[in-house]
Design a protein around this motif. Structure first.
Motif, mmCIF file in Angstrom:
data_model
loop_
_atom_site.group_PDB
_atom_site.id
_atom_site.type_symbol
_atom_site.label_atom_id
_atom_site.label_comp_id
_atom_site.label_asym_id
_atom_site.label_seq_id
_atom_site.Cartn_x
_atom_site.Cartn_y
_atom_site.Cartn_z
ATOM 1 N N LYS A 2 -3.854 15.979 -4.274
ATOM 2 C CA LYS A 2 -3.314 15.651 -5.586
ATOM 3 C C LYS A 2 -2.151 14.693 -5.404
ATOM 4 C CE LYS A 2 -1.279 17.737 -9.731
ATOM 5 N NZ LYS A 2 -0.812 19.004 -10.365
ATOM 6 N N GLY A 3 -2.219 13.524 -6.057
ATOM 7 C CA GLY A 3 -1.124 12.584 -5.904
ATOM 8 C C GLY A 3 -1.488 11.189 -6.334
ATOM 9 N N PHE A 4 -0.744 10.227 -5.793
ATOM 10 C CA PHE A 4 -0.851 8.834 -6.199
ATOM 11 C C PHE A 4 -1.324 8.001 -5.008
ATOM 12 C CE2 PHE A 4 2.521 11.018 -8.415
ATOM 13 C CZ PHE A 4 2.256 10.749 -9.753
ATOM 14 N N ILE A 5 -2.368 7.213 -5.229
ATOM 15 C CA ILE A 5 -2.890 6.323 -4.204
ATOM 16 C C ILE A 5 -2.858 4.915 -4.750
ATOM 17 C CG2 ILE A 5 -4.858 5.772 -2.710
ATOM 18 C CD1 ILE A 5 -5.727 8.649 -2.879
ATOM 19 N N ASN A 6 -1.792 4.194 -4.414
ATOM 20 C CA ASN A 6 -1.612 2.809 -4.845
ATOM 21 C C ASN A 6 -1.727 2.653 -6.360
ATOM 22 O OD1 ASN A 6 -0.920 0.907 -2.816
ATOM 23 N ND2 ASN A 6 -2.489 -0.446 -3.660
ATOM 24 N N SER A 7 -1.204 3.637 -7.066
ATOM 25 C CA SER A 7 -1.298 3.619 -8.517
ATOM 26 C C SER A 7 -0.239 4.545 -9.091
ATOM 27 C CB SER A 7 -2.697 4.067 -8.965
ATOM 28 O OG SER A 7 -2.733 4.295 -10.358
ATOM 29 N N GLU A 8 0.111 4.333 -10.362
ATOM 30 C CA GLU A 8 1.031 5.233 -11.040
ATOM 31 C C GLU A 8 0.305 6.396 -11.688
ATOM 32 O OE1 GLU A 8 3.309 2.959 -13.768
ATOM 33 O OE2 GLU A 8 4.404 1.833 -12.207
ATOM 34 N N ASP A 9 -1.015 6.407 -11.635
ATOM 35 C CA ASP A 9 -1.820 7.478 -12.218
ATOM 36 C C ASP A 9 -2.116 8.533 -11.150
ATOM 37 O OD1 ASP A 9 -1.929 6.069 -14.649
ATOM 38 O OD2 ASP A 9 -3.661 4.907 -13.932
ATOM 39 N N GLU A 10 -1.868 9.778 -11.482
ATOM 40 C CA GLU A 10 -2.112 10.875 -10.543
ATOM 41 C C GLU A 10 -3.587 11.243 -10.554
ATOM 42 O OE1 GLU A 10 0.489 14.682 -9.378
ATOM 43 O OE2 GLU A 10 -0.445 14.850 -11.355
ATOM 44 N N HIS A 11 -4.135 11.455 -9.356
ATOM 45 C CA HIS A 11 -5.547 11.795 -9.226
ATOM 46 C C HIS A 11 -5.701 13.026 -8.342
ATOM 47 C CE1 HIS A 11 -7.002 8.036 -11.063
ATOM 48 N NE2 HIS A 11 -6.046 7.425 -10.377
ATOM 49 N N GLY B 42 -6.216 12.082 9.772
ATOM 50 C CA GLY B 42 -6.381 12.196 8.325
ATOM 51 C C GLY B 42 -7.142 11.008 7.774
ATOM 52 N N LEU B 43 -7.712 11.184 6.562
ATOM 53 C CA LEU B 43 -8.551 10.142 5.962
ATOM 54 C C LEU B 43 -8.224 10.022 4.478
ATOM 55 C CD1 LEU B 43 -10.940 8.187 6.574
ATOM 56 C CD2 LEU B 43 -12.459 10.001 5.764
ATOM 57 N N ILE B 44 -8.009 8.781 4.022
ATOM 58 C CA ILE B 44 -7.800 8.469 2.606
ATOM 59 C C ILE B 44 -8.725 7.311 2.259
ATOM 60 C CG2 ILE B 44 -6.151 7.638 0.880
ATOM 61 C CD1 ILE B 44 -3.935 8.934 2.528
ATOM 62 N N TYR B 45 -9.380 7.385 1.095
ATOM 63 C CA TYR B 45 -10.349 6.339 0.773
ATOM 64 C C TYR B 45 -10.513 6.200 -0.747
ATOM 65 C CZ TYR B 45 -13.289 10.462 0.212
ATOM 66 O OH TYR B 45 -13.769 11.688 -0.182
ATOM 67 N N ASP B 46 -10.966 5.023 -1.153
ATOM 68 C CA ASP B 46 -11.410 4.776 -2.518
ATOM 69 C C ASP B 46 -12.498 3.713 -2.454
ATOM 70 O OD1 ASP B 46 -10.123 2.336 -2.200
ATOM 71 O OD2 ASP B 46 -8.402 2.872 -3.451
ATOM 72 N N LYS B 47 -12.810 3.075 -3.580
ATOM 73 C CA LYS B 47 -13.906 2.109 -3.602
ATOM 74 C C LYS B 47 -13.595 0.852 -2.802
ATOM 75 C CE LYS B 47 -15.642 3.609 -8.114
ATOM 76 N NZ LYS B 47 -15.951 3.196 -9.514
ATOM 77 N N GLU B 48 -12.311 0.535 -2.626
ATOM 78 C CA GLU B 48 -11.936 -0.724 -1.995
ATOM 79 C C GLU B 48 -11.524 -0.609 -0.540
ATOM 80 O OE1 GLU B 48 -10.258 -3.628 -5.454
ATOM 81 O OE2 GLU B 48 -8.850 -2.148 -4.651
ATOM 82 N N HIS B 49 -11.187 0.590 -0.092
ATOM 83 C CA HIS B 49 -10.668 0.683 1.269
ATOM 84 C C HIS B 49 -10.875 2.093 1.820
ATOM 85 C CE1 HIS B 49 -7.390 3.121 -0.276
ATOM 86 N NE2 HIS B 49 -6.916 3.253 0.949
ATOM 87 N N THR B 50 -10.776 2.166 3.134
ATOM 88 C CA THR B 50 -10.714 3.446 3.851
ATOM 89 C C THR B 50 -9.530 3.368 4.803
ATOM 90 O OG1 THR B 50 -13.106 3.786 3.726
ATOM 91 C CG2 THR B 50 -11.903 5.043 5.386
ATOM 92 N N PHE B 51 -8.697 4.403 4.778
ATOM 93 C CA PHE B 51 -7.494 4.416 5.601
ATOM 94 C C PHE B 51 -7.504 5.674 6.460
ATOM 95 C CE2 PHE B 51 -2.929 5.878 5.794
ATOM 96 C CZ PHE B 51 -2.555 5.029 6.822
ATOM 97 N N TYR C 75 0.864 -1.183 0.000
ATOM 98 C CA TYR C 75 0.000 0.000 0.000
ATOM 99 C C TYR C 75 0.899 1.230 0.000
ATOM 100 C CZ TYR C 75 -3.593 3.321 1.493
ATOM 101 O OH TYR C 75 -4.458 4.388 1.581
ATOM 102 N N ASN C 76 0.777 2.052 -1.062
ATOM 103 C CA ASN C 76 1.690 3.174 -1.249
ATOM 104 C C ASN C 76 0.898 4.427 -1.620
ATOM 105 O OD1 ASN C 76 3.981 4.660 -1.495
ATOM 106 N ND2 ASN C 76 4.752 3.652 -3.332
ATOM 107 N N VAL C 77 1.078 5.483 -0.843
ATOM 108 C CA VAL C 77 0.368 6.746 -1.067
ATOM 109 C C VAL C 77 1.359 7.898 -1.006
ATOM 110 C CG1 VAL C 77 -1.344 8.359 -0.135
ATOM 111 C CG2 VAL C 77 -1.818 5.907 -0.128
ATOM 112 N N LYS C 78 1.287 8.786 -2.015
ATOM 113 C CA LYS C 78 2.057 10.029 -2.009
ATOM 114 C C LYS C 78 1.139 11.143 -2.480
ATOM 115 C CE LYS C 78 6.617 7.998 -2.957
ATOM 116 N NZ LYS C 78 7.794 7.994 -3.880
#
Length: 349
Positions: A282-291, A322-331, A245-248
């Motif tokens: 703005k950044g990368f959440i477990n992906s090489e695509d910036e969102h 802090g909170l980070i989330y997508d369709k598969e997880h909440t961190f 799991y990698n977030v920047k």
């Protein structure tokens, strides 16, 4: 920063002839035209940035203080995974004890890793803080890093998995973040956050204030789960490459909140401050695509202070979530800090 100006005057005026050196502001102003100009700027800035309604807020009456502090902090990481699976992590407390000498806004001190002396972690997680507070506004800069390790305390579904509560050491962690917050106090004449959290003012009557500002912060979370048991790995999202799991991210947000000080009798003060932080991530959440997505976090602070002439005691606590989330997880991640201080105020001139 205004107090630092006085130190600069002393340094630049050291070559001026004088029979005796005095750090009284009127005496410094008599050294020459440039020192007089600097003292004038300092006094104007002190009136503009640090003036209060004396019915509600007063100075301590002392320029120096010496204090002994003990400081502990924890970091928490909670995952909500598919099929209602949860994973909780909590680091061992990092505790330090130290002594500090303060003159106006300048402080020097030394801290010892107290945890290590009593069997705690030999490698300390890193945390740095810088703060500036006046009547009009506050500015805070902080940095946190943990590449030492943590402990998984819960994994599974509560009420279903018998091994929901566990104690599993986890070394595959590399976490760092820095934060810059600046905010303006709307009721700055009658409310002093410094009275509750910095011991530099006295709140004579209860009062509160709304405040608002900006928050800029970065986040880097890197969790390598590949070494965990297979019964844990099979519950991780399949989209996490190599069980990692990698977030920047870079976050740009507005911070708005409210602080209140309860002045209890002559000696006691309780202060609370609470502020949501909402903006863009703005950044990368477990992906090489910036969102680009919504950024959500929260800052909470609580303080209890006792003042009695020269002496003071304070206990403060802070929690940043802090909170980070997508369709598969909440961190959710949290950094919790507690500090106790005992000090003595005095004047040398």
């Amino acid at each position: 920063m205004q107090r630092i100006l006085v130190a600069a005057v002393l340094f630049m005026s050291a070559a001026l002839p004088s029979a005796a050196i005095s750090l009284n502001l009127d005496s410094i102003a008599e050294w020459g035209r440039f020192p007089r100009f600097c003292i004038g700027v300092y006094r104007w800035g002190d009136r503009f940035f640090n003036s209060y309604d004396s019915t509600y807020v007063q100075g301590t009456g002392y320029k120096f203080n010496v204090k002994v502090t003990t400081d502990s902090w924890f970091d928490f990481y909670n995952f909500m995974l598919p099929e209602r699976t949860t994973m909780h992590m909590r680091s061992e407390p990092s505790t330090s004890i130290g002594a500090h000498l303060t003159y106006l806004a300048v402080s020097v001190g030394y801290d010892v890793n107290f945890s290590k002396l009593f069997g705690g972690p030999s490698e300390a997680r890193q945390r740095y803080n810088f703060g500036f507070n006046c009547s009009l506004f506050a500015a805070e800069l902080s940095y946190i890093k943990n590449d030492v390790g943590t402990r998984i305390t819960r994994f599974g579904t509560a009420g279903i998995d018998t091994d929901y509560k566990i104690k599993l050491p986890f070394k595959g962690i590399n976490v760092s973040s820095w934060n810059l917050d600046t905010y303006y106090f709307f009721n700055h004449k009658r409310y002093s956050q410094a009275a509750a959290f910095n011991f530099s003012k006295l709140q004579k009557k209860s009062q509160g204030s709304f405040y608002a500002g900006v928050s800029i912060y970065t986040q880097h979370f890197d969790f390598d789960f590949s070494e965990l048991p297979s019964e844990i790995l099979e519950h991780l999202p399949q989209s996490w490459p190599d069980y990692r799991y990698n977030v920047k991210t870079h976050n740009y947000a507005l911070r708005a909140g409210y602080g209140y000080n309860w002045a209890l009798g002559r000696h006691w003060l309780i202060g609370v401050t609470e502020s949501p932080v909402i903006g863009l991530k703005k950044g990368f959440i477990n992906s090489e695509d910036e969102h680009v997505s919504c950024s959500l976090s929260n800052r909470l602070g609580v303080a209890v202070v006792w003042n009695n002439g020269h002496w003071f005691f304070g206990a403060t606590g802070r929690c940043d979530i802090g909170l980070i989330y997508d369709k598969e997880h909440t961190f959710a991640n949290a950094f919790v800090t507690g500090q106790m201080s005992v000090g003595y105020r005095f004047n040398l001139w």
